[in-house]
Structure formats: structure tokens, C-alpha cells
Motif scaffolding. Sequence first.
Motif, mmCIF file in Angstrom:
data_model
loop_
_atom_site.group_PDB
_atom_site.id
_atom_site.type_symbol
_atom_site.label_atom_id
_atom_site.label_comp_id
_atom_site.label_asym_id
_atom_site.label_seq_id
_atom_site.Cartn_x
_atom_site.Cartn_y
_atom_site.Cartn_z
ATOM 1 N N ARG A 124 34.544 35.381 43.263
ATOM 2 C CA ARG A 124 33.957 34.015 43.217
ATOM 3 C C ARG A 124 34.394 33.134 42.016
ATOM 4 O O ARG A 124 35.236 33.672 41.210
ATOM 5 C CB ARG A 124 32.331 34.391 42.590
ATOM 6 C CG ARG A 124 31.638 35.017 44.067
ATOM 7 C CD ARG A 124 30.139 35.490 43.393
ATOM 8 N NE ARG A 124 29.732 35.124 42.090
ATOM 9 C CZ ARG A 124 28.592 35.927 41.606
ATOM 10 N NH1 ARG A 124 28.083 36.508 42.390
ATOM 11 N NH2 ARG A 124 28.217 35.751 40.211
ATOM 12 N N ARG A 125 34.401 31.904 42.243
ATOM 13 C CA ARG A 125 34.875 31.060 41.247
ATOM 14 C C ARG A 125 34.560 31.036 39.800
ATOM 15 O O ARG A 125 35.062 30.805 38.822
ATOM 16 C CB ARG A 125 34.538 29.354 41.530
ATOM 17 C CG ARG A 125 35.008 29.020 42.760
ATOM 18 C CD ARG A 125 34.699 27.737 43.110
ATOM 19 N NE ARG A 125 35.449 27.410 44.534
ATOM 20 C CZ ARG A 125 35.946 26.242 44.702
ATOM 21 N NH1 ARG A 125 35.965 25.269 43.834
ATOM 22 N NH2 ARG A 125 36.515 26.256 46.043
ATOM 23 N N ASP A 126 33.167 31.977 39.508
ATOM 24 C CA ASP A 126 32.618 31.870 38.134
ATOM 25 C C ASP A 126 33.192 33.313 37.606
ATOM 26 O O ASP A 126 32.731 33.784 36.423
ATOM 27 C CB ASP A 126 31.164 31.961 38.255
ATOM 28 C CG ASP A 126 30.584 33.150 38.906
ATOM 29 O OD1 ASP A 126 31.418 34.071 39.527
ATOM 30 O OD2 ASP A 126 29.360 33.296 39.056
ATOM 31 N N GLY A 127 34.212 34.007 38.311
ATOM 32 C CA GLY A 127 35.016 35.125 37.631
ATOM 33 C C GLY A 127 34.271 36.321 38.105
ATOM 34 O O GLY A 127 34.879 37.483 37.954
ATOM 35 N N THR A 180 30.662 42.467 46.189
ATOM 36 C CA THR A 180 30.944 43.431 47.271
ATOM 37 C C THR A 180 30.429 43.145 48.517
ATOM 38 O O THR A 180 29.148 43.368 48.440
ATOM 39 C CB THR A 180 30.868 45.050 46.594
ATOM 40 O OG1 THR A 180 31.087 45.225 45.191
ATOM 41 C CG2 THR A 180 31.170 45.990 47.600
ATOM 42 N N VAL A 181 31.300 43.219 49.450
ATOM 43 C CA VAL A 181 30.683 43.021 51.014
ATOM 44 C C VAL A 181 31.249 44.286 51.687
ATOM 45 O O VAL A 181 32.348 44.887 51.422
ATOM 46 C CB VAL A 181 31.133 41.627 51.292
ATOM 47 C CG1 VAL A 181 30.234 40.507 50.677
ATOM 48 C CG2 VAL A 181 32.653 41.178 51.380
ATOM 49 N N LEU A 202 28.918 41.392 54.721
ATOM 50 C CA LEU A 202 27.758 41.161 54.170
ATOM 51 C C LEU A 202 27.658 42.104 53.076
ATOM 52 O O LEU A 202 28.254 43.165 53.179
ATOM 53 C CB LEU A 202 26.592 41.610 55.225
ATOM 54 C CG LEU A 202 26.513 40.759 56.580
ATOM 55 C CD1 LEU A 202 25.653 41.182 57.425
ATOM 56 C CD2 LEU A 202 26.068 39.298 56.093
ATOM 57 N N SER A 203 26.942 41.704 51.956
ATOM 58 C CA SER A 203 26.491 42.459 51.015
ATOM 59 C C SER A 203 25.336 43.492 51.115
ATOM 60 O O SER A 203 24.740 43.397 52.178
ATOM 61 C CB SER A 203 26.133 41.414 49.989
ATOM 62 O OG SER A 203 24.756 40.929 50.213
ATOM 63 N N ASP A 220 34.345 49.103 55.987
ATOM 64 C CA ASP A 220 35.403 48.931 54.706
ATOM 65 C C ASP A 220 34.447 48.144 53.667
ATOM 66 O O ASP A 220 33.730 47.285 53.953
ATOM 67 C CB ASP A 220 36.698 48.003 55.208
ATOM 68 C CG ASP A 220 37.681 48.622 55.824
ATOM 69 O OD1 ASP A 220 37.761 49.887 55.591
ATOM 70 O OD2 ASP A 220 38.187 48.049 56.707
ATOM 71 N N GLU A 221 34.874 48.401 52.470
ATOM 72 C CA GLU A 221 34.162 47.874 51.436
ATOM 73 C C GLU A 221 35.272 46.697 50.825
ATOM 74 O O GLU A 221 36.582 47.182 50.555
ATOM 75 C CB GLU A 221 33.945 48.970 50.274
ATOM 76 C CG GLU A 221 33.347 48.204 48.984
ATOM 77 C CD GLU A 221 33.047 49.391 48.058
ATOM 78 O OE1 GLU A 221 31.711 49.845 48.082
ATOM 79 O OE2 GLU A 221 33.910 49.711 47.360
#
Length: 119
Positions: free
Chosen positions: A72-75, A79-80, A36-37, A66-67
Motif C-alpha cells: 500500500r502507498r502508506d507503507g 495479505t491477500v 481477497l483478504s 497462494d498468499e
Amino acid sequence: MTGPSVADDPDLSTLVGLFDDDHVRTILAATSAEPLSAAALSDRCDVSTSAVYRRVDRLVDADLLDERTRPRRDGHHDTVYVAALDRFELRVADGELDWTVDRTETDVADELTRLWGKF
């Protein structure tokens, strides 16, 4: 009194202080189910994002969270956070106090994604 099994684990007072916070417990429980973000954690905890980041920083420092970077596809990347704690056990027996911190196994693919995100 004996300490944790790993030399660089946080001391008992640090762990108890973390676990004493309702929002920390919510963050650990939620991130044990899915990454989760901070924004999603803010919604779950019903606190500001900055309050979540303060708690997340303490949990990451204690190696309980853990971070990870989620590409993402858009580049861009997100961070989750993922719980690194599998089990915390406190035992009192025979005049001794002992605690154990068991951490989740690190997935190699997740670790490579995390490292790639740092480049």
C-alpha cells in the motif's frame, strides 16, 4: 490406484476432505476471480475470520491457495489470497483410480511482489 502427478501433492483423502467443506469451495471460487483478504473472505463465507484463517492455512499447505502481499502507498501491506488451483480431476476407468491437480501459472511480477513483501 495412481497418485497425483507431482510427488509432493496432497493425497486424495486430503483433497476430498478439503473439497467437502462448503467454505473451502467458496474461498477457492472467490479467490479465483480476484485476490481477497481474510476479512473479505470472512464476509463472503459468513464465518469468523479465525475460521477463514484455519481453512486458508489448510489450502496454502495443500498448495491450492497462494498468499500474496499487496503493498500500500502508506507503507503498510495487506495479505491477500489467490486460488492456485486451476482444475481437479478424478478419473475412474479400467479398474484404476487416478486424480490430477492442475495449478494456475505463477505470474513473475506477483512472485516478485510476494518475495519483496518478505523483506
